[in-house]
Design a protein around this motif. Sequence first.
Motif, PDB file in Angstrom:
ATOM      1  N   TYR A  72       1.078  -1.205   0.075  1.00 50.68           N
ATOM      2  CA  TYR A  72      -0.046   0.220  -0.122  1.00 50.68           C
ATOM      3  C   TYR A  72       1.064   1.263  -0.291  1.00 50.68           C
ATOM      4  O   TYR A  72       0.664   2.208  -0.503  1.00 50.68           O
ATOM      5  N   GLN A  73       1.847   1.134   0.891  1.00 47.88           N
ATOM      6  CA  GLN A  73       2.433   2.283   0.760  1.00 47.88           C
ATOM      7  C   GLN A  73       3.746   2.554  -0.868  1.00 47.88           C
ATOM      8  O   GLN A  73       4.028   3.873  -0.475  1.00 47.88           O
ATOM      9  N   LEU A  74       3.610   1.691  -1.788  1.00 51.45           N
ATOM     10  CA  LEU A  74       4.661   1.442  -2.385  1.00 51.45           C
ATOM     11  C   LEU A  74       4.130   1.949  -3.449  1.00 51.45           C
ATOM     12  O   LEU A  74       4.214   2.892  -4.314  1.00 51.45           O
ATOM     13  N   LEU A  75       2.635   1.640  -3.295  1.00 51.45           N
ATOM     14  CA  LEU A  75       1.449   1.968  -4.761  1.00 51.45           C
ATOM     15  C   LEU A  75       1.152   3.665  -3.946  1.00 51.45           C
ATOM     16  O   LEU A  75       0.477   4.095  -5.215  1.00 51.45           O
ATOM     17  N   SER A  76       1.349   3.698  -2.989  1.00 52.50           N
ATOM     18  CA  SER A  76       0.117   5.196  -2.657  1.00 52.50           C
ATOM     19  C   SER A  76       1.693   6.241  -2.823  1.00 52.50           C
ATOM     20  O   SER A  76       0.975   7.564  -2.601  1.00 52.50           O
ATOM     21  N   LYS A  77       2.832   5.847  -3.029  1.00 52.68           N
ATOM     22  CA  LYS A  77       3.620   6.606  -2.962  1.00 52.68           C
ATOM     23  C   LYS A  77       3.275   8.282  -4.843  1.00 52.68           C
ATOM     24  O   LYS A  77       3.069   7.561  -5.115  1.00 52.68           O
TER      25      LYS A  77
END
Lengths: 149, 115
Positions: B110-115
């Motif tokens: 989620y963190q990587l996709l939300s960057k």
Amino acid sequence: MNMEKLAASYRLEYDVKAKDYVRGGEVSSALRAVLKQLSLPPELVRRCCVACYEAEMNVIIHSLGGRLQIDIYPDRLVMVAEDSGPGIEDLDKAMEEGYSTAPEEAREMGFGAGMGLPNIKANTDRLVITTNPEGTRLIMEVLFVGKDS
Amino acid sequence: MVDANVRVRDFLENGFHLVAGDGGLENPIEGVYICDLLSWVMAKSKPKNAWITIQSHVNIVAVALMVEQSCIIVSEGVEVEREAVERANEEAMPILSFPGTSYEAAIKLYQLLSK
């Protein structure tokens, strides 16, 4: 190969062994490779392959062995999965999502979710099942034209 | 919002370790699906998802291919079986290993996709 070149039909035939989990998916993978060359919409390829995979795994998990015959026509795909028993005891229940008779060994591998036949039904335009203790036969048809194209 | 430009390659060196299928490192990722029941994945997962599972046998590669997953993430540090590695390499389907739980993997993604 493309649809224009596919004049008549293209047939794939495979024997499927009982309990041969390691080779599970070989038939549907081969089908996928052929369908991808036909420039069909990805959603159609997916529907055909999901139905094929579930039928293939059903033969591996539940039967004493069988075979898949797949005919690709310009306008549709017809798959016949036949096995040599022991048949589906309660077909109505088997069509319900979540009902499974898969053995423990299959469940441990993530099979036996009770979604096999429902997935086939959902992804085909026609599904005919005949079953008795001598064997089960599924005829599955996916149309390349019509409601989903 | 999901960044449409995230690729499998971007997960590496973020706690995810590539086990097989480096031919698919440029596969785009548009979402994540978590499930260990294979038929459920076939029924519900969308194309271009990263699929998180603890299953590690060869059939996961066929399932991922059928429903066009971007990659398979095997969580809990489960060792991926040799047949699965070979098949994934043949099919260019990336298998990534993650030491934590499926939930922890999902948070990372989620963190990587939300960057």
